[in-house]
Design a protein around this motif. Structure first.
Motif, PDB file in Angstrom:
ATOM      1  N   SER A  33       0.853  -1.172   0.000  1.00 11.21           N
ATOM      2  CA  SER A  33       0.000   0.000   0.000  1.00 11.21           C
ATOM      3  C   SER A  33       0.897   1.234   0.000  1.00 11.21           C
ATOM      4  N   VAL A  35       2.887   2.355  -2.226  1.00  6.76           N
ATOM      5  CA  VAL A  35       4.161   2.281  -2.953  1.00  6.76           C
ATOM      6  C   VAL A  35       4.124   3.131  -4.229  1.00  6.76           C
ATOM      7  N   SER A  38      -1.118   3.336  -8.169  1.00  5.48           N
ATOM      8  CA  SER A  38      -2.075   4.169  -8.911  1.00  5.48           C
ATOM      9  C   SER A  38      -1.334   5.303  -9.627  1.00  5.48           C
ATOM     10  N   PRO A  86      -5.603  -2.945  -4.777  1.00  5.36           N
ATOM     11  CA  PRO A  86      -5.295  -2.453  -3.432  1.00  5.36           C
ATOM     12  C   PRO A  86      -3.899  -2.923  -3.019  1.00  5.36           C
ATOM     13  N   ASP A 157      13.269   9.176  -6.305  1.00  7.28           N
ATOM     14  CA  ASP A 157      13.565  10.599  -6.108  1.00  7.28           C
ATOM     15  C   ASP A 157      13.777  10.921  -4.630  1.00  7.28           C
ATOM     16  N   THR A 184      12.377   5.110 -11.221  1.00 11.55           N
ATOM     17  CA  THR A 184      11.129   5.867 -11.154  1.00 11.55           C
ATOM     18  C   THR A 184      11.099   6.959 -12.218  1.00 11.55           C
ATOM     19  N   TYR A 186       8.662   9.364 -11.729  1.00 10.99           N
ATOM     20  CA  TYR A 186       7.728  10.276 -11.078  1.00 10.99           C
ATOM     21  C   TYR A 186       8.317  11.685 -11.016  1.00 10.99           C
TER      22      TYR A 186
HETATM   23  N1  LIG Z   1       8.114  11.139  -4.093  1.00 13.83           N
HETATM   24  C1  LIG Z   1       7.367  10.235  -4.727  1.00 13.83           C
HETATM   25  N2  LIG Z   1       6.101  10.069  -4.363  1.00 13.83           N
HETATM   26  C2  LIG Z   1       5.374   9.140  -5.008  1.00 13.83           C
HETATM   27  C3  LIG Z   1       5.890   8.337  -6.051  1.00 13.83           C
HETATM   28  N3  LIG Z   1       4.916   7.510  -6.483  1.00 13.83           N
HETATM   29  C4  LIG Z   1       3.844   7.785  -5.733  1.00 13.83           C
HETATM   30  N4  LIG Z   1       4.102   8.776  -4.852  1.00 13.83           N
HETATM   31  C5  LIG Z   1       3.200   9.331  -3.825  1.00 13.83           C
HETATM   32  O1  LIG Z   1       2.929   8.273  -2.899  1.00 13.83           O
HETATM   33  C6  LIG Z   1       1.596   8.352  -2.426  1.00 13.83           C
HETATM   34  C7  LIG Z   1       0.885   7.026  -2.688  1.00 13.83           C
HETATM   35  O2  LIG Z   1       0.715   6.842  -4.080  1.00 13.83           O
HETATM   36  P1  LIG Z   1      -0.427   5.912  -4.664  1.00 13.83           P
HETATM   37  O3  LIG Z   1      -0.226   5.882  -6.125  1.00 13.83           O
HETATM   38  O4  LIG Z   1      -1.758   6.318  -4.137  1.00 13.83           O
HETATM   39  O5  LIG Z   1      -0.015   4.525  -4.000  1.00 13.83           O
HETATM   40  P2  LIG Z   1      -0.759   3.116  -4.136  1.00 13.83           P
HETATM   41  O6  LIG Z   1       0.315   2.082  -4.208  1.00 13.83           O
HETATM   42  O7  LIG Z   1      -1.742   3.159  -5.243  1.00 13.83           O
HETATM   43  O8  LIG Z   1      -1.478   3.031  -2.721  1.00 13.83           O
HETATM   44  P3  LIG Z   1      -2.783   2.154  -2.314  1.00 13.83           P
HETATM   45  O9  LIG Z   1      -3.864   2.438  -3.296  1.00 13.83           O
HETATM   46  O10 LIG Z   1      -3.072   2.653  -0.937  1.00 13.83           O
HETATM   47  O11 LIG Z   1      -2.351   0.726  -2.300  1.00 13.83           O
HETATM   48  C8  LIG Z   1       0.961   9.547  -3.140  1.00 13.83           C
HETATM   49  O12 LIG Z   1       1.061  10.663  -2.271  1.00 13.83           O
HETATM   50  C9  LIG Z   1       1.851   9.748  -4.377  1.00 13.83           C
HETATM   51  O13 LIG Z   1       1.878  11.087  -4.816  1.00 13.83           O
HETATM   52  C10 LIG Z   1       7.269   8.533  -6.411  1.00 13.83           C
HETATM   53  O14 LIG Z   1       7.847   7.861  -7.293  1.00 13.83           O
HETATM   54  N5  LIG Z   1       7.935   9.490  -5.721  1.00 13.83           N
END
Ligand SMILES: Nc1nc2c(ncn2[C@@H]2O[C@H](COP(=O)(O)OP(=O)(O)OP(=O)(O)O)[C@@H](O)[C@H]2O)c(=O)[nH]1
Ligand SMILES: [Mg+2]
Length: 220
Positions: A33, A35, A38, A86, A157, A184, A186
């Protein structure tokens, strides 16, 4: 260069029997979760279709997004669905709910044979967690001959310069050993790096087509 058109949300499901009949090859995003599953879908599709949040546990269902991928050089047009899940092992639900979800999840992963690519997202700051190595072995155990597991590190990052350099080195080393790691892509505040985004799309596209021979160049 890969371009993606017609990206849209298709539907959500809570278990295999609720999923739409497969009409395309599918890519599923797996990982803990928060990570960035999405977010990674949005990055690939250059969209805001998948709901992401800084609070873990945002995605609660199996969400399907469809799109058409074009490789302009090779004149290929392939419809591909991306599946957001999820987080694995998300604990802030009742034990009963977690058990039921895990059963549904593994039934889905094992029986949805239209999934051709499992992308395992790993937080670059925590590369050795038991939950990730268990997940990788569980996926390896159910993988069919026409399916591939591709690990990708997120949140690079947030690494120090030194740790980022180590990760780049490790990525190059593992690529040589025929496993694959992508860094990454991002970029929250600046425009996407087109070279890196294109490189990762290409790697994913050709992995999906079953071509694991192209090692990912270590650029960017
Ligand atoms: N700094 C940084 N933040 C990231 C990166 N990828 C995602 N985020 C941040 O991490 C948080 C979680 O990202 P999500 O994409 O919602 O993560 P998820 O794996 O879908 O989470 P769940 O749906 O809860 O399982 C958000 O605030 C994103 O903006 C990244 O590569 N770098
Ligand atoms: Mg999510």
């Amino acid at each position: 260069m890969i371009t993606i058109t017609n990206a849209h949300f298709l539907t959500s499901a809570s278990k295999l029997s609720e999923c739409p009949a497969p009409t395309t090859s599918e890519i599923v995003m797996l990982g803990r979760s928060n990570v960035g599953k999405s977010t990674f879908i949005n990055t690939l599709l250059e969209s805001n279709l998948a709901k992401s949040s800084s609070t873990p546990g945002k995605t609660r269902l199996i969400n399907f997004f469809t799109s058409i991928w074009h490789d302009q050089e090779k004149d290929l047009h392939i419809p591909i669905s991306l599946i957001d899940l999820p987080g694995i092992g998300y604990a802030k639900v009742s034990k009963q709910e977690l058990t039921l979800w895990q059963r549904n999840l593994w039934e889905f992963l094992q029986q949805r044979s239209s999934i051709k690519l499992f992308i395992h997202l790993i937080d670059a700051r925590h590369q050795q967690l038991a939950i990730d190595s268990n997940l990788a072995s569980q996926i390896q155990a159910i993988l069919r001959g026409d399916q591939i597991l591709l690990p990708i590190y997120t949140k690079a990052d947030k690494l120090t310069k030194n740790d980022l350099a180590k990760l780049k080195q490790k990525a190059a080393l593992i690529t040589t050993n025929n496993a694959t790691i992508a860094r990454t892509i991002y970029r929250p505040k600046s425009p996407q790096d087109p070279t890196l985004l294109d490189m990762i799309r290409e790697r994913i596209f050709y992995a999906l087509l079953g071509d694991i021979s192209t090692d990912m160049p270590n650029k960017g």
